[in-house]
Structures are given as structure tokens and as C-alpha cells.
Enzyme design. Sequence first.
Site, PDB file in Angstrom:
ATOM      1  N   GLU A   1       3.067 -60.102   0.975  1.00 17.80           N
ATOM      2  CA  GLU A   1       3.510 -58.958   1.787  1.00 17.80           C
ATOM      3  C   GLU A   1       2.279 -58.346   2.433  1.00 17.80           C
ATOM      4  O   GLU A   1       1.187 -58.361   1.853  1.00 17.80           O
ATOM      5  CB  GLU A   1       4.191 -57.865   0.953  1.00 17.80           C
TER       6      GLU A   1
ATOM      7  N   HIS B   1      -0.262 -58.492  -2.286  1.00 21.47           N
ATOM      8  CA  HIS B   1       0.396 -57.661  -1.286  1.00 21.47           C
ATOM      9  C   HIS B   1      -0.650 -56.711  -0.713  1.00 21.47           C
ATOM     10  O   HIS B   1      -1.291 -55.967  -1.448  1.00 21.47           O
ATOM     11  CB  HIS B   1       1.548 -56.876  -1.904  1.00 21.47           C
TER      12      HIS B   1
ATOM     13  N   TRP C   1       5.893 -57.791   5.825  1.00 23.61           N
ATOM     14  CA  TRP C   1       6.973 -56.885   5.424  1.00 23.61           C
ATOM     15  C   TRP C   1       7.244 -55.948   6.598  1.00 23.61           C
ATOM     16  O   TRP C   1       6.351 -55.259   7.052  1.00 23.61           O
ATOM     17  CB  TRP C   1       6.585 -56.091   4.189  1.00 23.61           C
TER      18      TRP C   1
ATOM     19  N   ARG D   1      11.026 -64.790   2.952  1.00 26.72           N
ATOM     20  CA  ARG D   1      11.046 -64.305   1.563  1.00 26.72           C
ATOM     21  C   ARG D   1      12.244 -63.372   1.446  1.00 26.72           C
ATOM     22  O   ARG D   1      12.316 -62.348   2.132  1.00 26.72           O
ATOM     23  CB  ARG D   1       9.743 -63.583   1.235  1.00 26.72           C
TER      24      ARG D   1
ATOM     25  N   TYR E   1      -1.621 -53.655   1.549  1.00 27.25           N
ATOM     26  CA  TYR E   1      -1.285 -52.433   2.282  1.00 27.25           C
ATOM     27  C   TYR E   1      -2.534 -51.559   2.349  1.00 27.25           C
ATOM     28  O   TYR E   1      -3.619 -52.069   2.616  1.00 27.25           O
ATOM     29  CB  TYR E   1      -0.096 -51.730   1.610  1.00 27.25           C
TER      30      TYR E   1
ATOM     31  N   ASN F   1       9.036 -59.139  -8.003  1.00 28.47           N
ATOM     32  CA  ASN F   1       8.258 -58.406  -7.002  1.00 28.47           C
ATOM     33  C   ASN F   1       7.410 -57.320  -7.647  1.00 28.47           C
ATOM     34  O   ASN F   1       7.902 -56.535  -8.468  1.00 28.47           O
ATOM     35  CB  ASN F   1       9.209 -57.756  -5.991  1.00 28.47           C
ATOM     36  N   GLU F   2       6.112 -57.300  -7.307  1.00 25.43           N
ATOM     37  CA  GLU F   2       5.189 -56.228  -7.718  1.00 25.43           C
ATOM     38  C   GLU F   2       5.490 -55.778  -9.143  1.00 25.43           C
ATOM     39  O   GLU F   2       5.818 -54.614  -9.396  1.00 25.43           O
ATOM     40  CB  GLU F   2       5.280 -55.059  -6.726  1.00 25.43           C
TER      41      GLU F   2
END
Length: 443
Positions: free
Chosen positions: A249, A220, A278, A78, A222, A153-154
Site C-alpha cells: 500500500e 505500507h 491505495w 489487492r 504513508y 492487513n497491517e
Amino acid sequence: MRRRLLALGAAVLAAVASVLVYVQSASAAAGLHVSGTKIVEANGREFIMRGVNHPHVWYTNQTSSFANVKALGANTVRVVLGSGKRWGPSTDVANVISLCKQNKLICVLEVHDTTGYGEESAAASLDEAADYWISQKSALAGQENYVVINIGNEPIGNTNAGQWTAATANAIKKMRSNGFEHLLMVDAPNWGQDWQYVMRDNAQTILDADTRHNTVLSIHMYSVFNTAAGIVDYLNRFQANGWPLVIGEFGWHFGANEVDHETILSEAQSRGLGYLGWSWSGNTDPILDMATGFDPNQLTTWGQRIFNGANGIKATAKEATIYGGSTGTPSPTPTPTPTPTPSPNTCSATYQVTGQWGGGFQAEVRVTAGSSAISGWTVTWAFADGQTVTNAWNATVTSSGSNVTARNMSYNGSLGAGAGTTFGFLGSWNGSNSVPTLSCAAR
């Protein structure tokens, strides 16, 4: 009567022609596409992403990264691009695609400028991101077998995350009305983590907005995803509804309340979900670097884990069939006949404090094999100042008083001559935090 029959025949031919035109149009996007919950190639073979994110827009000279992540087993990269609103503009899209194709990688291209829109004042909107893709259409047309377009992105922060649904649907429609046939990827709001469940609860609206029915959703993961229960519940919702999803991610569990990467990896593998960690290198916060200074010979704790660990890239990635890869089960690697070594196996270990704060610290230990390959290692040391280990990764760490023993995991014990691996831990200290002397024993 004959004239009526001729007219009827002409009408039938016209109807058939219109069907043929429709079928041709519907099959024009014969590259990567969604089939149910899966991503498949033009030949119908399933493709599961196994790869990493590469911060290209900030390190445009690091073109060797494409070959390096491929050599470590990745089948996808990516690539971070800029629209010119905050970074870039990235006008080298054709070259990026060429690098992906040269290294037999599926290329996920993303505009990073949209990150945190609504909360980040400098961010670009998804509509502006779509304009960027339109400006690069000449480089993208005809690359549907090799390229996935991750629109932004995001794209929404934590301020009014509900705006994501309309903004995302409109961006998809704009891409399609401008002739893009590619597989599209859309990121969740809340800085990609969807903790308010806007994407989860509006996924069908987004998928229905695509006239080509060729969009995959991306989460994503996290710190919001720091428990197995939370990860499993989120993934279950998408699976139960038949929605296509990738983990675009994610990071790793480097400290308390951080992401549970072990569950992410195992769940992705068991469910056949694509994942993209990531990131390769170049982070402002180096904890998330997989390679120190873009050097594939200096993999970090995170790099070793995602490339070489259980459910990691090397063990699970399959090259896209467009490059000649096979979807069959790989033949088991023959176990080599052991040969006697001229001298006993040896290893060395170095210790580094990578972060320190009041009462706590983080350390990393690098283990390096000697002149012969080794099949396992044990590192021991004694703390002189009362430090204690509270949490460790990439090694089994035990303590007895001040004495500490760290043994390799199943995935990082075998090292070639001169090769190395790292493990890390969190600890507590009080008064002083001197570096201990380490001993390393190999087998």
C-alpha cells in the site's frame, strides 16, 4: 549374497521413491512463488505487481471495478476481504477469484480485520485470520497460479509491535500445516509502516518459518515515508539482504509531510519491486480515492498520477504470462501522423476548494479538452483576495503577484476530445477565499 543384494536393491528403490515423493511435494506449489528477491510464475518468468487496492468487503456490488482497473493498465488487484470479526465474513472468495481471472488480473486477497491488532481492540489476531483462510480453502485450492494470500492487513498497531514476529511466523506455519501451497504475503507492524523496524530486523526469521520458502514481505508507505532518504534507506536494507519485498500500500504527497510517492514509484521501477496503490475508490477520506465514485472516467489527481504518470501503472505493468502476457519489451507505439483539426484546440477548467482551515486551503482544478484532442494546456487565473499557492501537484504552477499560471506535466498534457485531467494545490488565505475565474488555453 544374492539375498543381500536384493535387500540392498530394495533399499535403494525405496530411497529413490522417497526422493521422488519429496520432489513432487516440493514442486506442488508450481504457481506464483519467490525466487531470491523476485516473484516468479510457474514458468520461471518474473512477475512485478503493478496495481491497486480495491475495498471489496465494503462495496461488494462494485464488481465492475475489476474490469475498470484492468482497462487502465493494472496487472494486479489487492482485494479487501473480511473474516467476520469486524467485517464480512467474505464468503464470495470463489467469485472474487473468478472476477480476477476473467479480467486477467493476479488476485492478492487480504483479511482486513487484523488491522492494528494490539492497539485496535476490535481487531482480529493473525491466528484468527489463518482460521478464516482455512474456512475458505475449497475456493483457494488449485488457484496458486492466480492468487496470493495476504494473511492479514497491517496486523499489529503501535502497541507492542514486537509481538509481530512470533504471531506472523505462527500464522505462516498454520497455513502450511493446513496444506496451503500459495505464495503468502505478510504485512509489517506499526499499522503496516514498520517505523520501529520490527519487520526489517526480523525478516529472516519470518522467511525461515515458511517450510515452502514462499513468503513475500509487504511494507505500507504513508507519512512515515515522506523523504527520499528514508524510502531509499529502507528499501536498500531489504535489497542488501536478499529479502523479497513488495509495496503493498502507499498514498501520495497531497500535503506537507505526506508520503513521497514520486520516490516510491521511481525506486520501485528501478529495483523491479511490485507496488499496489491505495485505493481505487470508496475511502472515507476521499483524498486517497483514485476514481470518484468508482467511475473510471472521473480519475482524481491521485488516479491520474498512478495510472498515467511516469513510472505509473500504464507505463510499466506487464500482464502475467499465465494469461498470455509477454515479458518482452513492448514494441514502441508508432507516432501517429497528425491530421489537421477543423477548428482550434480548446479546453475548459473548473475550480473547487476541497478543504479549508484557518489560514490554509486545498483546491483542485479539472481541465477538460474540447471537441478535439489536445497535446497540452495552460490554465490561468487571478486571486482576488490575496490567496497564494504554496505547493502544487500534477501541474507546474507559477505566480506573479495575484496572477497564477498552471501548465501541464509531461504525462497529463495529451487529452482526447472531451477527456479530462486534474491538478491540485495547497494555498494560504486570509479573510476571504473566493473562487477565481479560470481561463484555459490548449495546443
